[in-house]
Design an enzyme around this catalytic site. Sequence first.
Site, PDB file in Angstrom:
ATOM      1  N   LYS A 126       0.849  -1.192   0.000  1.00 14.50           N
ATOM      2  CA  LYS A 126       0.000   0.000   0.000  1.00 14.50           C
ATOM      3  C   LYS A 126       0.883   1.240   0.000  1.00 14.50           C
ATOM      4  O   LYS A 126       1.931   1.271   0.658  1.00 14.50           O
ATOM      5  CB  LYS A 126      -0.896  -0.017   1.244  1.00 14.50           C
ATOM      6  CG  LYS A 126      -1.882   1.139   1.331  1.00 14.50           C
ATOM      7  CD  LYS A 126      -2.712   1.037   2.613  1.00 14.50           C
ATOM      8  CE  LYS A 126      -3.767   2.137   2.691  1.00 14.50           C
ATOM      9  NZ  LYS A 126      -4.577   2.046   3.928  1.00 14.50           N
ATOM     10  N   SER A 168      -9.293   1.747   3.012  1.00 14.73           N
ATOM     11  CA  SER A 168      -8.480   2.507   2.082  1.00 14.73           C
ATOM     12  C   SER A 168      -7.379   1.687   1.405  1.00 14.73           C
ATOM     13  O   SER A 168      -6.719   2.174   0.490  1.00 14.73           O
ATOM     14  CB  SER A 168      -7.827   3.681   2.835  1.00 14.73           C
ATOM     15  OG  SER A 168      -6.951   3.225   3.858  1.00 14.73           O
ATOM     16  N   GLY A 195      -6.841   1.841   9.918  1.00 10.75           N
ATOM     17  CA  GLY A 195      -7.178   2.717  11.033  1.00 10.75           C
ATOM     18  C   GLY A 195      -8.658   2.672  11.367  1.00 10.75           C
ATOM     19  O   GLY A 195      -9.073   3.076  12.440  1.00 10.75           O
ATOM     20  N   GLY A 247     -10.857  -0.166   9.623  1.00  6.70           N
ATOM     21  CA  GLY A 247     -11.319  -1.228   8.734  1.00  6.70           C
ATOM     22  C   GLY A 247     -10.618  -1.269   7.395  1.00  6.70           C
ATOM     23  O   GLY A 247     -11.034  -2.030   6.513  1.00  6.70           O
ATOM     24  N   SER A 248      -9.559  -0.509   7.223  1.00  8.53           N
ATOM     25  CA  SER A 248      -8.973  -0.326   5.895  1.00  8.53           C
ATOM     26  C   SER A 248      -8.243  -1.533   5.336  1.00  8.53           C
ATOM     27  O   SER A 248      -7.900  -1.552   4.152  1.00  8.53           O
ATOM     28  CB  SER A 248      -8.028   0.878   5.896  1.00  8.53           C
ATOM     29  OG  SER A 248      -8.757   2.072   6.032  1.00  8.53           O
TER      30      SER A 248
END
Length: 557
Positions: A167, A241, A262, A264-265
């Site tokens: 990521k 995200s 932070g 559910g990302s």
Amino acid sequence: MTYQRNPVKAPRMSGMALKAFVNALESGVGSVMLDKLTRDSGIERWRELPAGDAPPLQFPLPQGSAPAEPQPPTEQAARAIAASASPPERESVAAYLRAYREGATDPVAVVSRIHDAISRLDSGKQRMGLFVARKPDEVHRAAEASAERLRAGRPLSVLDGIPVVLKDEVDLAGFPTTLGTRFRTQVATADSTVAARLKAAGAIILGKANMNEIGINPIGLNPHHGAARNPWDTGRITGGSSSASAAAVAAGLCPLSIGADGGGSIRIPAALCGIVGLKATWGRIPETGVPPLCWNVGHVGPMGLTVDDVAAAYALLAGPDGQDLVSQGQSPHHLSGYGDDNLSGVRLGICWDYFEDADADVVARCKEAVAALTAAGARVVEIPPPDLNAVLWTHSCIILSEMSESMQPYVKAHLSDFGLDTRTNLAIGRHFRATDLVHALRHRHRLTRELLAQMADVEVLVTPTTATTAPLIPEAALPDGESNLPVVDALMRFVRLANLTGFPSLSVPAGFDEEGLPVGIQLTGRPYEEHLLLRLGRVVEQAAEYRVPPVHLRALR
């Protein structure tokens, strides 16, 4: 207490209406607008909610039990893969190792196929929006070095030669860590701990994956790098995200990726893209080299095609380093009992009213997963409902206040360069009072303490991961996207509490809805008991239906 979820009171906006709304929020009348928005959503009731004797400090998480026979991370990872029951049609880490061992292919041929696929998928009008930065020549050199080690019979670990994506929230030396923005272009001079441990294990890092801008929205639409599209239906979101970290795995470009969570990302995109995602205990995997966005609720962690893949990555990535204070002083991580599918004695905590507050197909698939766990010996224990309003505002206040603080230097210089949804959330974060943040930290302590007491009677909490499968991308609203709080609520309804408390939480595929879209089930455990979550996740995975998405690469053949 009866289960209650307040309806979301906010209009759906896009285009000129959203631009006008954001400009108004950032003007002199913004405070009045934000007062009404937050009041209508229940903030006053939360402000009046007593926190008892809880101080504004995190309640100390009790240490987990250490294994009787500690094993090095590389050996734990090897055992997880050796125990793999992954069917041959899944190109998991075990399938890669089998193909390399049998000479069916090698890392050089694999990355060549992957590069061709990325060039095809991530170009043109129908691009998938997966990568923000790649260096194919470097990847090819890493593949050649891995192939040489494998030929010599000296692999660095079970991840040697395995393609991985990061990521774009995780530093990788030589690459900018944009955080999904268009202005944060400074190049990282050193690897994050996660990237360094992957490299030391021989993993081949393909590049930096697209993400929702600064990770502030769970939908996954980036106005600068493009919308990340779901391999199950390119007209649907990936969730965020860690959007493209999930999509790349689902599309067969790699069996493993790294996300950050932070709110559910990791778990949201894992569920919507039909893969596995682990948010480990707070600090279990060091965040050194992950630019701070939300100190008190943020986590970095593995996402993978199978539970075995994620278990192997967890074994190699977890453990303290010298720079992450939260990672220090923890009990050793381990995978004790991981291969044991007899779940006798395991108690599953479920509040059925909460569990069933989701789309019908999501509930049905998740109940089938619970049935698989009980068939293996687990027992369901009914538990009381959470106070969703308290959880919502406690989490929102902490994460948005911290993100607003972390982005403050950029807001001053680049406010108009942020996307509209980001500007909306940052305005809310700036609107919170200092007393709100202290109140939120006190409730975080209270909620953690109460959840630990509740979990004296159950080992694992079970809910759907998301209340819906992947929603449609609002194509007409691109590239700016839209404000759609009902969708945000449906994606985040079940995930916030694990971020607030720091408890480990795992999303595992549980099947498909009637449109063929993946459903995820969430297992949340006691601190430092990732090994139990992964053990249960294997049982769910083996019982669930497996399919290949329409957009998919067979990298090994």
